[in-house]
Design a protein around this motif. Structure first.
Motif, PDB file in Angstrom:
ATOM      1  N   ILE A  11      16.707  -1.649  -5.969  1.00  0.00           N
ATOM      2  CA  ILE A  11      16.589  -0.259  -6.426  1.00  0.00           C
ATOM      3  C   ILE A  11      15.264   0.307  -5.964  1.00  0.00           C
ATOM      4  CG2 ILE A  11      16.681   1.312  -8.390  1.00  0.00           C
ATOM      5  CD1 ILE A  11      18.896  -0.184  -9.350  1.00  0.00           C
ATOM      6  N   ASP A  12      15.356   1.365  -5.186  1.00  0.00           N
ATOM      7  CA  ASP A  12      14.170   2.062  -4.686  1.00  0.00           C
ATOM      8  C   ASP A  12      13.749   3.070  -5.754  1.00  0.00           C
ATOM      9  OD1 ASP A  12      12.438   3.924  -3.558  1.00  0.00           O
ATOM     10  OD2 ASP A  12      13.344   3.817  -1.577  1.00  0.00           O
ATOM     11  N   GLU A  13      12.709   2.703  -6.500  1.00  0.00           N
ATOM     12  CA  GLU A  13      12.193   3.556  -7.593  1.00  0.00           C
ATOM     13  C   GLU A  13      10.896   4.248  -7.156  1.00  0.00           C
ATOM     14  OE1 GLU A  13      13.210   4.190 -10.825  1.00  0.00           O
ATOM     15  OE2 GLU A  13      14.708   2.644 -11.270  1.00  0.00           O
ATOM     16  N   ILE A  14      10.737   4.407  -5.855  1.00  0.00           N
ATOM     17  CA  ILE A  14       9.467   4.937  -5.353  1.00  0.00           C
ATOM     18  C   ILE A  14       9.239   6.378  -5.830  1.00  0.00           C
ATOM     19  CG2 ILE A  14       8.328   5.615  -3.162  1.00  0.00           C
ATOM     20  CD1 ILE A  14       9.686   2.809  -2.188  1.00  0.00           C
ATOM     21  N   GLN A  15      10.285   7.156  -5.868  1.00  0.00           N
ATOM     22  CA  GLN A  15      10.146   8.522  -6.375  1.00  0.00           C
ATOM     23  C   GLN A  15      10.522   8.630  -7.850  1.00  0.00           C
ATOM     24  OE1 GLN A  15      11.289  13.021  -4.955  1.00  0.00           O
ATOM     25  NE2 GLN A  15      10.986  11.440  -3.495  1.00  0.00           N
ATOM     26  N   THR A  16      11.455   7.800  -8.286  1.00  0.00           N
ATOM     27  CA  THR A  16      11.994   7.948  -9.645  1.00  0.00           C
ATOM     28  C   THR A  16      11.241   7.133 -10.699  1.00  0.00           C
ATOM     29  OG1 THR A  16      13.544   6.194  -9.075  1.00  0.00           O
ATOM     30  CG2 THR A  16      14.369   8.445  -8.909  1.00  0.00           C
ATOM     31  N   ILE A  29      19.529   1.227  -3.106  1.00  0.00           N
ATOM     32  CA  ILE A  29      19.874   2.571  -3.581  1.00  0.00           C
ATOM     33  C   ILE A  29      18.746   3.234  -4.375  1.00  0.00           C
ATOM     34  CG2 ILE A  29      20.995   1.693  -5.710  1.00  0.00           C
ATOM     35  CD1 ILE A  29      23.196   3.928  -5.010  1.00  0.00           C
ATOM     36  N   GLU A  30      18.695   4.559  -4.288  1.00  0.00           N
ATOM     37  CA  GLU A  30      17.827   5.355  -5.166  1.00  0.00           C
ATOM     38  C   GLU A  30      18.684   5.816  -6.349  1.00  0.00           C
ATOM     39  OE1 GLU A  30      15.743   8.577  -2.487  1.00  0.00           O
ATOM     40  OE2 GLU A  30      17.424   7.665  -1.447  1.00  0.00           O
ATOM     41  N   VAL A  31      18.138   5.824  -7.531  1.00  0.00           N
ATOM     42  CA  VAL A  31      18.909   6.264  -8.706  1.00  0.00           C
ATOM     43  C   VAL A  31      19.081   7.785  -8.688  1.00  0.00           C
ATOM     44  CG1 VAL A  31      18.915   6.348 -11.225  1.00  0.00           C
ATOM     45  CG2 VAL A  31      18.220   4.264 -10.056  1.00  0.00           C
ATOM     46  N   SER A  88      20.031   9.040   2.025  1.00  0.00           N
ATOM     47  CA  SER A  88      18.972   8.309   1.313  1.00  0.00           C
ATOM     48  C   SER A  88      17.657   8.490   2.056  1.00  0.00           C
ATOM     49  CB  SER A  88      19.326   6.821   1.249  1.00  0.00           C
ATOM     50  OG  SER A  88      19.537   6.312   2.562  1.00  0.00           O
ATOM     51  N   PHE A  89      16.563   8.156   1.383  1.00  0.00           N
ATOM     52  CA  PHE A  89      15.268   8.115   2.062  1.00  0.00           C
ATOM     53  C   PHE A  89      14.516   6.888   1.576  1.00  0.00           C
ATOM     54  CE2 PHE A  89      10.826   8.887   2.953  1.00  0.00           C
ATOM     55  CZ  PHE A  89      10.897   9.238   4.296  1.00  0.00           C
ATOM     56  N   HIS A  90      14.127   6.037   2.527  1.00  0.00           N
ATOM     57  CA  HIS A  90      13.429   4.809   2.142  1.00  0.00           C
ATOM     58  C   HIS A  90      12.109   4.616   2.874  1.00  0.00           C
ATOM     59  CE1 HIS A  90      16.795   3.616  -0.361  1.00  0.00           C
ATOM     60  NE2 HIS A  90      17.618   3.798   0.653  1.00  0.00           N
ATOM     61  N   GLY A  91      11.748   5.528   3.771  1.00  0.00           N
ATOM     62  CA  GLY A  91      10.439   5.398   4.422  1.00  0.00           C
ATOM     63  C   GLY A  91      10.495   5.539   5.927  1.00  0.00           C
ATOM     64  N   ASN A  97       0.787  -1.246   0.000  1.00  0.00           N
ATOM     65  CA  ASN A  97       0.000   0.000   0.000  1.00  0.00           C
ATOM     66  C   ASN A  97       0.812   1.285   0.000  1.00  0.00           C
ATOM     67  OD1 ASN A  97      -2.573  -1.563   0.602  1.00  0.00           O
ATOM     68  ND2 ASN A  97      -1.220  -2.117   2.293  1.00  0.00           N
ATOM     69  N   SER A  98       2.113   1.184   0.113  1.00  0.00           N
ATOM     70  CA  SER A  98       2.927   2.409   0.204  1.00  0.00           C
ATOM     71  C   SER A  98       4.371   2.094  -0.143  1.00  0.00           C
ATOM     72  CB  SER A  98       2.878   2.961   1.636  1.00  0.00           C
ATOM     73  OG  SER A  98       3.567   2.069   2.499  1.00  0.00           O
ATOM     74  N   GLY A  99       5.171   3.149  -0.226  1.00  0.00           N
ATOM     75  CA  GLY A  99       6.589   2.993  -0.517  1.00  0.00           C
ATOM     76  C   GLY A  99       7.321   2.295   0.617  1.00  0.00           C
ATOM     77  N   ALA A 100       7.047   2.729   1.835  1.00  0.00           N
ATOM     78  CA  ALA A 100       7.733   2.131   2.985  1.00  0.00           C
ATOM     79  C   ALA A 100       7.438   0.636   3.054  1.00  0.00           C
ATOM     80  CB  ALA A 100       7.285   2.818   4.275  1.00  0.00           C
ATOM     81  N   GLU A 101       6.209   0.262   2.771  1.00  0.00           N
ATOM     82  CA  GLU A 101       5.854  -1.168   2.811  1.00  0.00           C
ATOM     83  C   GLU A 101       6.567  -1.942   1.702  1.00  0.00           C
ATOM     84  OE1 GLU A 101       1.685  -2.390   3.026  1.00  0.00           O
ATOM     85  OE2 GLU A 101       1.291  -0.438   3.884  1.00  0.00           O
ATOM     86  N   ALA A 102       6.726  -1.315   0.555  1.00  0.00           N
ATOM     87  CA  ALA A 102       7.433  -1.991  -0.543  1.00  0.00           C
ATOM     88  C   ALA A 102       8.894  -2.221  -0.129  1.00  0.00           C
ATOM     89  CB  ALA A 102       7.361  -1.151  -1.817  1.00  0.00           C
ATOM     90  N   ASN A 103       9.501  -1.221   0.512  1.00  0.00           N
ATOM     91  CA  ASN A 103      10.891  -1.378   0.956  1.00  0.00           C
ATOM     92  C   ASN A 103      10.998  -2.387   2.094  1.00  0.00           C
ATOM     93  OD1 ASN A 103      12.040   0.275  -0.926  1.00  0.00           O
ATOM     94  ND2 ASN A 103      11.889   2.129   0.318  1.00  0.00           N
ATOM     95  N   GLU A 104      10.012  -2.394   2.953  1.00  0.00           N
ATOM     96  CA  GLU A 104       9.977  -3.364   4.048  1.00  0.00           C
ATOM     97  C   GLU A 104       9.972  -4.783   3.453  1.00  0.00           C
ATOM     98  OE1 GLU A 104       9.805  -1.523   7.012  1.00  0.00           O
ATOM     99  OE2 GLU A 104      10.319  -3.409   7.977  1.00  0.00           O
TER     100      GLU A 104
END
Ligand code: PLP
Length: 378
Positions: free
Chosen positions: A206-211, A173-175, A121-124, A93-100
């Motif tokens: 790869i954290d593509e939540i913003q990118t 990592i975030e790109v 970095s920011f991951h949630g 349901n969210s970016g933080a959950e995807a990273n979790e």
């Protein structure tokens, strides 16, 4: 008096409506939206195909749990897989959950717990994604942190190589570091990541939540590099405002997320899937991403031509429609001045103003925004 926890510093604006690149407040003021709900409404507000898909699904079925099959869930997952180098999707349901989910999968699949992430970095905000976040301010007051993360300076290949241990499971990592000041991954760092992946048998997350979802002019930002991620996380633009996230993984990881290994009551419910499908169908139209890329190039050229000469501007950088303007003055001052003229912007650290317009913005719309920004920066 508010009944909300004051976890956000709210603007004195009450939003009531949105259309395309604009949002409207309760008092009827129109604002040009260069925040996109923090990189979410990539296709603008009220996109007809997405609104229609949600309405249609709302009349059929909202929720039934992940104990049933839904054709629409399989279709959305297939579309995401076909746009990536991955083979399976876990919806949440969210970016933080995807990273979790990504952190849990990396630990389970590798049998190791150490993960390397980047400074700034920011991951949630969940316990795992917060620990992955390389920012002291985000950790403050919540210790002890999950102790298996090492943070290295972004784009510092030597530091990355030195940080790898026998216990290392993954590099995450975030790109483009969005929250951390709009910093772009270097080609050299990308190749060090791939070298370590091969030599040390590490997973690349790869954290593509913003990118992701077209923000940088390609569907995923990693496509700009020779990167081959094992895990990709997305959220934000995936639902264009409907809360949804996803973790994508390669086929060799599937056996580690069997029944009972992870879950989410709401993850991938039919409402979310209808929206995701409409977003992906819109982005799959021929030439869609090429046009976004060309448009973003023209927008970046205009920004440079108009703003680089302003005395307060130190740098303009970014990728596609994720752009940072670094200034000698505080970003908040630039943002406040622009807001008074009807342009909404975000900070990315103290001295960087972040521009996140809708990918569908028209040239004459961005010209308006650039002239407001120019006046504020001067
Ligand atoms: N990862 C990145 C790169 C982000 O930019 C964000 C949010 O800004 C997150 C993760 C967390 O996403 P969410 O707020 O949906 O949990």
């Amino acid at each position: 008096m508010s009944y909300l926890f004051p976890t956000y510093t709210k603007k004195e604006i009450q939003l009531t409506q949105g259309k395309g690149s604009y949002v409207y407040s309760q008092d009827g003021t129109c604002y040009q939206d260069f925040m996109s709900g923090i990189a979410v409404t990539n296709l603008g507000h009220g996109h007809p195909a997405i609104v229609q898909a949600l309405h249609k699904q709302a009349d059929l079925l909202w929720h039934g749990s992940n104990l049933f099959h839904y054709e629409i869930q399989e279709q959305a997952a297939k579309m995401l897989v076909e746009k990536s180098v991955c083979d399976a999707v876990f919806f949440c349901n969210s970016g933080a959950e995807a990273n979790e989910a990504a952190i849990k999968l990396a630990r389970k699949a590798s049998g190791k717990s150490h993960i390397i992430t980047m400074n700034q970095s920011f991951h949630g905000r969940t316990l795992g994604s917060m620990a992955a976040t390389g920012q002291e301010a985000v950790h403050q007051g919540y210790g002890p942190m999950l102790d298996s993360f090492t943070y290295v300076p972004f784009n510092d290949s030597e530091a990355l190589e030195l940080a790898v241990q026998p216990e290392t499971a993954a590099i995450m990592i975030e790109v483009v570091q969005g929250e951390g000041g709009v910093h772009i991954l270097s080609e050299q760092f990308a190749s060090t990541i791939m070298k370590l992946k091969k030599e040390k048998n590490l997973l690349v997350i790869i954290d593509e939540i913003q990118t992701g979802i077209g923000r940088t002019g390609t569907f995923f930002a990693y496509e700009h590099y020779q990167l081959d991620p094992d895990v990709i996380t997305v959220a934000k633009g995936l639902g264009n405002g409907f809360p949804v996230g996803a973790m994508l993984g390669k086929s060799n990881l599937i056996e580690h997320f069997q029944a009972g290994a992870h879950g989410s009551t709401f993850g991938g419910n039919p409402l979310a899937m209808a929206v995701v499908k409409a977003v992906l169908e819109t982005m799959s139209q021929p030439q869609f991403l090429q046009e976004i890329k060309d448009k973003a190039d023209r927008f970046n050229d205009t920004l440079r031509q108009e703003l680089l000469a302003c005395a307060s501007v130190k740098d303009i950088r970014g990728s596609g429609f994720l752009i940072g303007i670094e200034t000698t003055v505080l970003a908040q001052e630039v943002i406040d001045a622009c807001e008074k003229k009807g342009l909404l912007l975000l900070p990315a650290g103290k001295h960087v103003t972040r521009l996140l317009p809708s990918l569908l913005i028209e040239e004459q719309e961005w010209n308006e925004a650039v002239s407001i920004l120019k006046a504020a920066l001067n």
